[in-house]
Design an enzyme around this catalytic site. Structure first.
Site, PDB file in Angstrom:
ATOM      1  N   GLU A 160      29.405  44.841  29.568  1.00 29.28           N
ATOM      2  CA  GLU A 160      29.878  44.468  31.068  1.00 29.28           C
ATOM      3  C   GLU A 160      28.549  44.891  31.991  1.00 29.28           C
ATOM      4  O   GLU A 160      28.395  46.124  32.368  1.00 29.28           O
ATOM      5  CB  GLU A 160      31.088  44.868  31.518  1.00 29.28           C
ATOM      6  CG  GLU A 160      31.523  44.338  32.821  1.00 29.28           C
ATOM      7  CD  GLU A 160      33.119  44.481  32.878  1.00 29.28           C
ATOM      8  OE1 GLU A 160      33.626  44.399  34.280  1.00 29.28           O
ATOM      9  OE2 GLU A 160      33.883  44.894  31.799  1.00 29.28           O
ATOM     10  N   LYS A 206      37.659  40.466  31.763  1.00 27.17           N
ATOM     11  CA  LYS A 206      38.923  40.714  31.752  1.00 27.17           C
ATOM     12  C   LYS A 206      39.494  39.697  31.035  1.00 27.17           C
ATOM     13  O   LYS A 206      39.419  38.692  31.190  1.00 27.17           O
ATOM     14  CB  LYS A 206      39.482  40.732  33.075  1.00 27.17           C
ATOM     15  CG  LYS A 206      41.241  41.130  33.495  1.00 27.17           C
ATOM     16  CD  LYS A 206      41.101  42.456  32.805  1.00 27.17           C
ATOM     17  CE  LYS A 206      40.420  43.632  33.738  1.00 27.17           C
ATOM     18  NZ  LYS A 206      40.850  45.207  33.151  1.00 27.17           N
TER      19      LYS A 206
END
Length: 406
Positions: free
Chosen positions: A217, A233
């Site tokens: 990420e 997410k």
């Protein structure tokens, strides 16, 4: 605070009572691949919250003092003059990020030897070949969790109750585990960088500590005056069924969109007005044996945006805090029994005109006695406690297996 005195004080490393971990070739996440064989450490800043001061300002001032001026990221990267520093590895803990946000944490840190800020400046030396690892006996003991599955589930229920009261919309809860070890932990930590999808794979070491990262990420990237963040997410097993379930899940999509909106707001604080855009929304990508949903948000840096203000706007990352961010941080501080240590912070590479920091999910750390891992997930009103506990276990399983050597 005068730069010279503050920097000199912060650079002091106290005795930890453990042996210094062996030095390894530079493998900092996001370091330029073409430079890694020639990078030599020039200077180092290490800071703990107990030292006082503002870690974002300290980092920017320290870099400037060592020839890496990141006080205006709105300009394209300058041509690298021969003899100047190449760049620097930068690490900022989640606790330091919470301090920057105005919500300091009080939970005890499970690995207190880890700094809350580390900045390591590198220049070029002779080309070096990576040493061949000499096999040493490696033993990793059983993992001890900082909370039981029942305590984890109770914390999830408490977050859901807070959502029901309207205090928050979403909060990320993170658990910790530690395992004793014998032998050299660095080969195990380096293996994390080989996991599939580890965009920020690499290690950073210091006196008596080391951090290994397998993060996919992007917390914040700056290139040619463009700001980019890629929040992740939404998680499912990396199967055809899992892929279809993730795309069809209203709960996962709602959770994801909330964080995208939060990240858009964070970038807007340091971007030119009207330039924040979502380039890609809810793209499903693979990390090890999991599908995860990722979006890409972009903006143009505001004039004269410096590193300190950028860190203050983006740390700690929205995908590992929640919405609203400050309220979520308050609930995190009350719910989690120990600090987040090396996890959920920032780790990567900085140079004039360039920043590339990963969010330290899928991250492990070693002190002189134990390896530490962290994992969690976002909690919304629709969260099922048993499913959330299982998801956290699924995220940490590849990390723990890799550290063991499997």
């Amino acid at each position: 605070m005068a730069h010279g005195k503050s920097t000199e004080r912060m650079r002091k490393i106290g005795p930890y009572g453990v042996e210094t971990l062996p030095q390894v070739p530079v493998d900092a996440p996001a370091a330029p691949p073409r430079c890694r064989d020639t990078l030599v450490e020039r200077a180092r800043l290490q800071w703990h919250r107990t030292d006082g001061g503002d870690p974002a300002v300290l980092a920017e001032e320290f870099l400037t003092a060592h020839g890496l001026d990141l006080r205006d990221l709105s300009r394209p990267a300058p041509t690298h003059p021969p003899g100047d520093a190449c760049g620097a590895a930068l690490y900022l803990s989640a606790a330091a990020g919470a301090l920057l946000a105005g919500t300091p944490t009080t939970a005890p840190e499970p690995a207190p030897t880890l700094p809350d800020l580390a900045v390591v400046v590198y220049d070029h030396g002779p080309t070096r070949t990576a040493p061949v690892d000499t096999p040493t006996p490696w033993w990793l003991g059983p993992w001890t969790e900082s909370w039981t599955p029942e305590q984890h589930a109770a914390a999830i229920d408490a977050v859901r109750a807070a959502i029901g009261r309207g205090d928050i919309y979403q909060t990320n809860l993170v658990g910790h585990a530690a395992a004793p070890y014998t032998g050299d932990p660095l080969p195990a930590l380096r293996r994390l960088g080989t996991l599939p999808g580890a965009r920020y794979g690499g290690v950073l070491t210091g006196d008596g500590w080391a951090i290994g990262c397998a993060s996919p990420e992007t917390l914040i990237e700056v290139r040619d005056g463009q700001l980019i963040t890629r929040p992740i997410k939404g998680t499912r097993p990396a199967t055809a069924t899992g892929h279809a379930e993730l795309l069809a899940s209203a709960k996962e999509r709602a959770e994801h969109i909330m964080i995208v909106d939060l990240e858009r707001n964070d970038l807007a604080r340091v971007a030119r007005t009207g330039t924040v855009t979502v380039d890609e929304l809810f793209a499903v990508r693979r990390w090890c044996n999991l599908w995860q949903a990722e979006s890409t948000i972009r903006a143009t840096a505001a004039d004269s945006l410096g590193l300190a203000d950028l860190l203050r706007a983006t740390c700690p990352g929205g995908s590992v805090t929640g919405a609203p961010k400050l309220a979520a941080l308050t609930h995190i501080a009350a719910a989690e029994p120990v600090g987040r240590g090396a996890s959920m912070g920032a780790l990567g590479w900085v140079a004039p005109g360039r920043v590339d920091l990963g969010l330290t999910i899928r991250t492990a750390a070693a002190d002189g006695e134990a390896l530490h891992t962290w994992a969690g997930g976002g909690i919304t009103w629709d969260s099922d406690p048993a499913a959330e506990v299982a998801e956290a276990a699924a995220k940490t399983a590849p990390v723990r297996a890799t550290l063991t050597g499997r």
